[in-house]
Scaffold this motif. Structure first.
Motif, mmCIF file in Angstrom:
data_model
loop_
_atom_site.group_PDB
_atom_site.id
_atom_site.type_symbol
_atom_site.label_atom_id
_atom_site.label_comp_id
_atom_site.label_asym_id
_atom_site.label_seq_id
_atom_site.Cartn_x
_atom_site.Cartn_y
_atom_site.Cartn_z
ATOM 1 N N TYR A 48 0.840 -1.270 -0.096
ATOM 2 C CA TYR A 48 -0.092 0.028 -0.099
ATOM 3 C C TYR A 48 0.886 1.250 -0.015
ATOM 4 O O TYR A 48 1.967 1.202 0.780
ATOM 5 N N SER A 69 0.782 5.733 0.684
ATOM 6 C CA SER A 69 -0.034 6.712 0.963
ATOM 7 C C SER A 69 -0.637 7.396 -0.317
ATOM 8 O O SER A 69 0.022 7.375 -1.381
ATOM 9 N N HIS A 70 -1.937 8.011 -0.158
ATOM 10 C CA HIS A 70 -2.693 8.565 -1.307
ATOM 11 C C HIS A 70 -1.789 9.798 -1.633
ATOM 12 O O HIS A 70 -1.267 10.490 -0.972
ATOM 13 N N ASN A 127 -4.492 12.696 -0.234
ATOM 14 C CA ASN A 127 -4.800 12.691 1.141
ATOM 15 C C ASN A 127 -3.672 11.628 1.643
ATOM 16 O O ASN A 127 -3.944 10.440 1.617
ATOM 17 N N SER A 144 -4.796 8.493 3.920
ATOM 18 C CA SER A 144 -5.329 7.306 3.539
ATOM 19 C C SER A 144 -4.212 6.411 2.676
ATOM 20 O O SER A 144 -3.487 7.057 2.242
ATOM 21 N N TYR A 145 -4.619 5.221 2.563
ATOM 22 C CA TYR A 145 -3.604 4.171 1.593
ATOM 23 C C TYR A 145 -4.251 3.826 0.568
ATOM 24 O O TYR A 145 -5.485 3.422 0.456
ATOM 25 N N ILE A 146 -3.741 3.433 -0.751
ATOM 26 C CA ILE A 146 -4.135 2.707 -1.859
ATOM 27 C C ILE A 146 -3.287 1.474 -2.046
ATOM 28 O O ILE A 146 -2.165 1.572 -1.901
ATOM 29 N N TYR A 189 -2.242 0.391 -8.821
ATOM 30 C CA TYR A 189 -3.116 1.125 -8.975
ATOM 31 C C TYR A 189 -2.667 2.506 -10.293
ATOM 32 O O TYR A 189 -1.549 2.430 -10.365
ATOM 33 N N PHE A 208 -3.173 6.519 -10.984
ATOM 34 C CA PHE A 208 -3.521 7.776 -10.556
ATOM 35 C C PHE A 208 -2.911 8.845 -11.459
ATOM 36 O O PHE A 208 -1.892 9.166 -11.668
#
Length: 95
Positions: free
Chosen positions: A30, A32-33, A36, A39-41, A45, A47
């Motif tokens: 994961y 960090s976003h 933000n 929160s974590y992704i 993914y 982006f």
């Protein structure tokens, strides 16, 4: 940045990632976003047209950022620190 300018890579080297981990265990990563930091992704993914992925190897993890846009192939460089969480899930290997 890779020599061809197509990939940003960060290698995290750690003894907790060994050949048993590579062969038999589950690993979740994961980050960090990007906007933000509270929160974590989970990887992989995408982006802002950049694809975030990872490769597991004996001794660590390589985290890559690559553009998913064929017209702008250079990825966007992160402008803030990114925090990573690595979760190793032990498993029983049986034949």
């Amino acid at each position: 940045m890779s020599q061809d300018g197509l990939t940003y890579t960060y290698e995290w080297r750690h003894g907790a990632i060994d050949q048993v981990t590579v062969d038999d265990e589950g690993v979740l990563v994961y980050l960090s976003h990007p906007i933000n930091s509270n929160s974590y992704i989970q990887l992989p993914y995408t982006f802002n047209v950049d694809a975030y992925s990872y490769e597991l190897f004996n001794g660590g993890i390589a985290i890559d950022i690559q553009s998913s846009d064929n017209q702008d192939v250079q990825p966007i460089r992160p402008t803030r620190a990114i925090v990573a969480k690595v979760v190793v899930i032990p498993s029983l290997y049986s034949n």
